[in-house]
Design a protein around this motif. Structure first.
Motif, PDB file in Angstrom:
ATOM      1  N   ASP A  23      56.929   5.457 -18.480  1.00 40.85           N
ATOM      2  CA  ASP A  23      55.623   4.789 -18.473  1.00 40.85           C
ATOM      3  C   ASP A  23      54.610   5.776 -19.008  1.00 40.85           C
ATOM      4  OD1 ASP A  23      52.960   3.735 -17.370  1.00 40.85           O
ATOM      5  OD2 ASP A  23      54.337   2.159 -16.741  1.00 40.85           O
ATOM      6  N   HIS A  25      51.541   6.025 -18.230  1.00 39.31           N
ATOM      7  CA  HIS A  25      50.543   6.381 -17.231  1.00 39.31           C
ATOM      8  C   HIS A  25      51.183   7.237 -16.143  1.00 39.31           C
ATOM      9  CE1 HIS A  25      48.614   2.744 -19.021  1.00 39.31           C
ATOM     10  NE2 HIS A  25      47.556   3.529 -18.925  1.00 39.31           N
ATOM     11  N   VAL A  28      51.271   5.826 -12.602  1.00 42.92           N
ATOM     12  CA  VAL A  28      52.297   4.811 -12.356  1.00 42.92           C
ATOM     13  C   VAL A  28      53.639   5.476 -12.070  1.00 42.92           C
ATOM     14  CG1 VAL A  28      53.602   2.910 -13.378  1.00 42.92           C
ATOM     15  CG2 VAL A  28      51.136   3.055 -13.749  1.00 42.92           C
ATOM     16  N   ASP A  69      58.611   0.783 -19.209  1.00 46.09           N
ATOM     17  CA  ASP A  69      57.373   0.086 -19.546  1.00 46.09           C
ATOM     18  C   ASP A  69      57.504  -0.417 -20.984  1.00 46.09           C
ATOM     19  OD1 ASP A  69      54.778  -0.867 -19.389  1.00 46.09           O
ATOM     20  OD2 ASP A  69      53.876   1.041 -19.953  1.00 46.09           O
ATOM     21  N   THR A  97      56.650  -4.350 -16.469  1.00 43.70           N
ATOM     22  CA  THR A  97      55.386  -4.463 -17.182  1.00 43.70           C
ATOM     23  C   THR A  97      54.367  -5.208 -16.334  1.00 43.70           C
ATOM     24  OG1 THR A  97      54.376  -5.232 -19.261  1.00 43.70           O
ATOM     25  CG2 THR A  97      56.110  -6.597 -18.311  1.00 43.70           C
ATOM     26  N   SER A  98      53.110  -5.135 -16.750  1.00 47.25           N
ATOM     27  CA  SER A  98      52.042  -5.772 -15.978  1.00 47.25           C
ATOM     28  C   SER A  98      51.773  -7.191 -16.434  1.00 47.25           C
ATOM     29  CB  SER A  98      50.754  -4.944 -16.101  1.00 47.25           C
ATOM     30  OG  SER A  98      50.380  -4.804 -17.463  1.00 47.25           O
ATOM     31  N   THR A  99      52.378  -7.609 -17.546  1.00 47.03           N
ATOM     32  CA  THR A  99      52.101  -8.941 -18.081  1.00 47.03           C
ATOM     33  C   THR A  99      53.391  -9.729 -18.256  1.00 47.03           C
ATOM     34  OG1 THR A  99      52.250  -8.191 -20.379  1.00 47.03           O
ATOM     35  CG2 THR A  99      50.081  -8.094 -19.318  1.00 47.03           C
ATOM     36  N   LEU A 118      57.783  -7.551 -12.933  1.00 45.68           N
ATOM     37  CA  LEU A 118      56.358  -7.266 -13.063  1.00 45.68           C
ATOM     38  C   LEU A 118      55.972  -6.109 -12.152  1.00 45.68           C
ATOM     39  CD1 LEU A 118      54.740 -10.822 -13.204  1.00 45.68           C
ATOM     40  CD2 LEU A 118      55.338  -9.298 -15.093  1.00 45.68           C
ATOM     41  N   LYS A 119      54.919  -5.378 -12.548  1.00 49.89           N
ATOM     42  CA  LYS A 119      54.501  -4.204 -11.790  1.00 49.89           C
ATOM     43  C   LYS A 119      53.920  -4.557 -10.432  1.00 49.89           C
ATOM     44  CE  LYS A 119      53.808  -1.054 -15.669  1.00 49.89           C
ATOM     45  NZ  LYS A 119      52.848  -0.234 -16.446  1.00 49.89           N
ATOM     46  N   ASP A 120      53.629  -5.844 -10.190  1.00 52.59           N
ATOM     47  CA  ASP A 120      53.149  -6.212  -8.859  1.00 52.59           C
ATOM     48  C   ASP A 120      54.302  -6.526  -7.904  1.00 52.59           C
ATOM     49  OD1 ASP A 120      54.057  -8.654  -9.764  1.00 52.59           O
ATOM     50  OD2 ASP A 120      52.118  -9.686  -9.596  1.00 52.59           O
ATOM     51  N   HIS A 141      62.286 -11.751 -12.995  1.00 53.75           N
ATOM     52  CA  HIS A 141      61.147 -12.353 -12.320  1.00 53.75           C
ATOM     53  C   HIS A 141      61.268 -13.866 -12.482  1.00 53.75           C
ATOM     54  CE1 HIS A 141      56.992 -13.709 -11.757  1.00 53.75           C
ATOM     55  NE2 HIS A 141      56.785 -12.587 -11.096  1.00 53.75           N
TER      56      HIS A 141
END
Length: 228
Positions: A23, A25, A28, A69, A97-99, A118-120, A141
């Motif tokens: 990733d 970031h 993260v 990521d 990923t976030s999306t 997803l990252k959540d 997911h």
């Protein structure tokens, strides 16, 4: 890129799953390392900040699972996944990923990712996906699974599946590993691998995840009860 020297991969199936975090970031990666570190059967062996670093780290560390990521500089996650799976086919990739953009979902699976999360996702869900990936099981997911099934275009049957291959395909679509299928069918894992290889060839597909999507798309299996 931050990583430790790679020990010889353990033969013990109960040994921790060796994980590489990718990733761009740092925060993260740090967060993932912290909560994955709570699982004694997950060993985070390294980190990378982009796809190019991921390929270098995978070559030296030989992880069991890569958390990838998709949006990164230098080399994106989809390109890195495709190259990594070509170079190290036994290493499984989880796209994180976030999306839930459709082209990224499709691109990641076509590149060879076994799972799309997803990252959540909760730490327990991600840990489960890591263990599942190490066993060769598909995890997606739920919304990604629905979109993938709807848009799946790959694979045209070149030759009819045998009854046994159809059963193996159904079990594969329900998230069974080769070991689980072997136990369920009372055969060896080598026999299951042969069935999987043949059905992928007959369907013109490249991966277990694509085979699972094919089964769902064509009504060979259903999303009801599928462990995704």
């Amino acid at each position: 890129m931050i990583h430790e020297p790679a020990p010889t991969p353990p033969a013990d199936p109960a040994a921790p799953v060796r994980v590489l975090l990718v990733d761009d970031h740092a925060v993260v990666r740090q967060g993932l390392r912290l909560f994955l570190g709570l699982d004694p059967l997950i060993d985070v062996i390294g980190e990378a900040a982009n796809g190019e670093e991921a390929l270098q780290a995978a070559a030296s560390l030989r992880p069991d699972v890569v958390i990838m990521d998709l949006m990164m500089p230098v080399m994106d996650g989809i390109t890195a996944t495709r190259t990594l799976k070509r170079q190290h086919p036994d290493t499984e990739v989880i796209a994180l990923t976030s999306t839930l953009e459709e082209h990224k979902v499709n691109g990641a699976i076509e590149a060879g990712a076994i799972s799309y999360m997803l990252k959540d996702a909760s730490s327990d869900t991600l840990a489960d996906a890591i263990h599942a990936a190490a066993r060769g099981e598909v995890r997606l997911h739920p919304e990604a699974a629905k979109r993938l099934v709807r848009d799946f275009r790959g694979g045209e049957m070149r030759e009819s599946l045998t009854p046994k291959e159809t059963i193996v395909l159904q079990l594969l679509a329900h998230g069974y590993s080769n070991r689980d299928i072997a136990t369920d069918q009372g055969v060896s894992e080598a026999t299951v691998k042969t069935h999987v290889s043949r059905l992928l060839s007959k369907l013109g597909l490249d991966s277990r995840t694509q085979a699972a999507l094919y089964a769902l798309k064509h009504g060979i299996a259903t999303l009801d009860g599928v462990n995704m």
